[in-house]
Design a protein around this motif. Structure first.
Motif, short mmCIF file in Angstrom:
data_model
loop_
_atom_site.label_atom_id
_atom_site.label_comp_id
_atom_site.label_asym_id
_atom_site.label_seq_id
_atom_site.Cartn_x
_atom_site.Cartn_y
_atom_site.Cartn_z
N ILE A 139 0.84 -1.21 0.00
CA ILE A 139 0.00 0.00 0.00
C ILE A 139 0.87 1.25 0.00
O ILE A 139 0.62 2.18 -0.76
CB ILE A 139 -1.00 -0.03 1.17
N GLU A 140 1.91 1.27 0.84
CA GLU A 140 2.82 2.43 0.85
C GLU A 140 3.50 2.60 -0.51
O GLU A 140 3.62 3.71 -1.02
CB GLU A 140 3.87 2.29 1.94
N GLY A 141 3.95 1.49 -1.07
CA GLY A 141 4.59 1.54 -2.39
C GLY A 141 3.63 2.03 -3.46
O GLY A 141 4.00 2.84 -4.32
N ALA A 142 2.39 1.55 -3.43
CA ALA A 142 1.40 1.99 -4.41
C ALA A 142 1.12 3.48 -4.27
O ALA A 142 0.96 4.19 -5.27
CB ALA A 142 0.11 1.18 -4.25
N MET A 143 1.07 3.98 -3.03
CA MET A 143 0.85 5.42 -2.84
C MET A 143 1.99 6.23 -3.45
O MET A 143 1.76 7.24 -4.11
CB MET A 143 0.66 5.75 -1.36
N LEU A 144 3.22 5.79 -3.23
CA LEU A 144 4.36 6.49 -3.82
C LEU A 144 4.29 6.46 -5.35
O LEU A 144 4.56 7.47 -6.01
CB LEU A 144 5.67 5.83 -3.37
N LEU A 145 3.94 5.32 -5.90
CA LEU A 145 3.81 5.22 -7.37
C LEU A 145 2.70 6.12 -7.89
O LEU A 145 2.86 6.74 -8.95
CB LEU A 145 3.57 3.76 -7.78
N CYS A 146 1.61 6.22 -7.18
CA CYS A 146 0.53 7.14 -7.58
C CYS A 146 1.04 8.57 -7.65
O CYS A 146 0.74 9.31 -8.59
CB CYS A 146 -0.65 7.07 -6.61
N LEU A 147 1.81 8.95 -6.65
CA LEU A 147 2.34 10.31 -6.61
C LEU A 147 3.33 10.56 -7.74
O LEU A 147 3.32 11.63 -8.35
CB LEU A 147 2.99 10.59 -5.25
N THR A 148 4.17 9.58 -8.03
CA THR A 148 5.18 9.79 -9.08
C THR A 148 4.59 9.67 -10.48
O THR A 148 5.02 10.35 -11.39
CB THR A 148 6.36 8.81 -8.94
N GLN A 149 3.57 8.82 -10.64
CA GLN A 149 2.96 8.63 -11.94
C GLN A 149 1.78 9.58 -12.19
O GLN A 149 1.25 9.65 -13.29
CB GLN A 149 2.49 7.18 -12.10
N LYS A 150 1.35 10.25 -11.11
CA LYS A 150 0.22 11.17 -11.16
C LYS A 150 -1.05 10.50 -11.67
O LYS A 150 -1.80 11.05 -12.46
CB LYS A 150 0.55 12.42 -11.99
N GLU A 151 -1.25 9.27 -11.19
CA GLU A 151 -2.48 8.54 -11.50
C GLU A 151 -2.74 7.51 -10.40
O GLU A 151 -1.82 7.09 -9.70
CB GLU A 151 -2.40 7.85 -12.86
#
Length: 183
Positions: free
Chosen positions: A156-168
């Motif tokens: 979940i933490e990793g997915a949140m970081l990816l959302c922020l970096t990918q802006k989606e």
């Protein structure tokens, strides 16, 4: 709101948006409309002490939210789906996850400051313990619950970081589809 709470709230938002190193005390002072003396009255050891107070606030807010969700649903699967759905909704509405993640602070500061690393570790441990408690109630063994709770926290933490970096929101959506299948 008292001055100390104002400083912590403003600094927390700024640290999450710009990172610890990207925010100066003068920016916090200006955003709070306070004097330098007022900031140092509440945080005599300066910026790092303020960061730790911000991490403690995030700890309280994030874990309170997770506990409320996990108490509302009978199984870990349902609770995890609801929590991730809420994260996706917030990300899609606001374009950010401010207030839900502190990973950027961890990556920036944990190796430089033992007190900051400890504050971050406590939050992750608390989140993992909430997941583990629910998994134990679902009938998992202690070892299996601990392993799954760790995987949930990291995913979940990793997915949140990816959302922020990918802006989606796609990384969280994928986690919301895969995680319940593992439970």
């Amino acid at each position: 709101m008292d001055t100390k709470s104002l400083i912590i709230d403003v600094a927390t938002n700024l640290f999450q948006q710009k990172g610890y190193k990207g925010v100066g005390l003068n920016e916090i002072i200006k955003a709070c409309n306070i004097s330098k003396g007022s900031l140092y009255h509440h945080f005599p050891n300066g910026k790092e002490e303020l960061l730790i107070a911000c991490l403690q606030l995030l700890n309280e807010e994030i874990t309170k939210d997770i506990v409320e969700i996990f108490e509302r649903y009978p199984t870990t699967r349902e609770a995890a789906e609801a929590m991730i759905s809420k994260l996706v909704e917030n990300f899609e509405a606001e374009g950010t996850l401010t207030g839900y993640t502190f990973s950027s602070i961890v990556s920036e500061m944990a190796s430089l400051s033992e007190p900051v690393r400890n504050a971050c570790a406590q939050l992750y441990q608390k989140i993992q313990a909430i997941y583990m408690e629910k998994l134990l109630a679902d009938g998992f063994t202690k070892d299996k619950a601990n392993a799954i709770a760790l995987m949930m926290t990291a995913s979940i933490e990793g997915a949140m970081l990816l959302c922020l970096t990918q802006k989606e929101a796609e990384p969280l959506k994928i986690i919301s589809q895969l995680l319940p299948k593992m439970l």
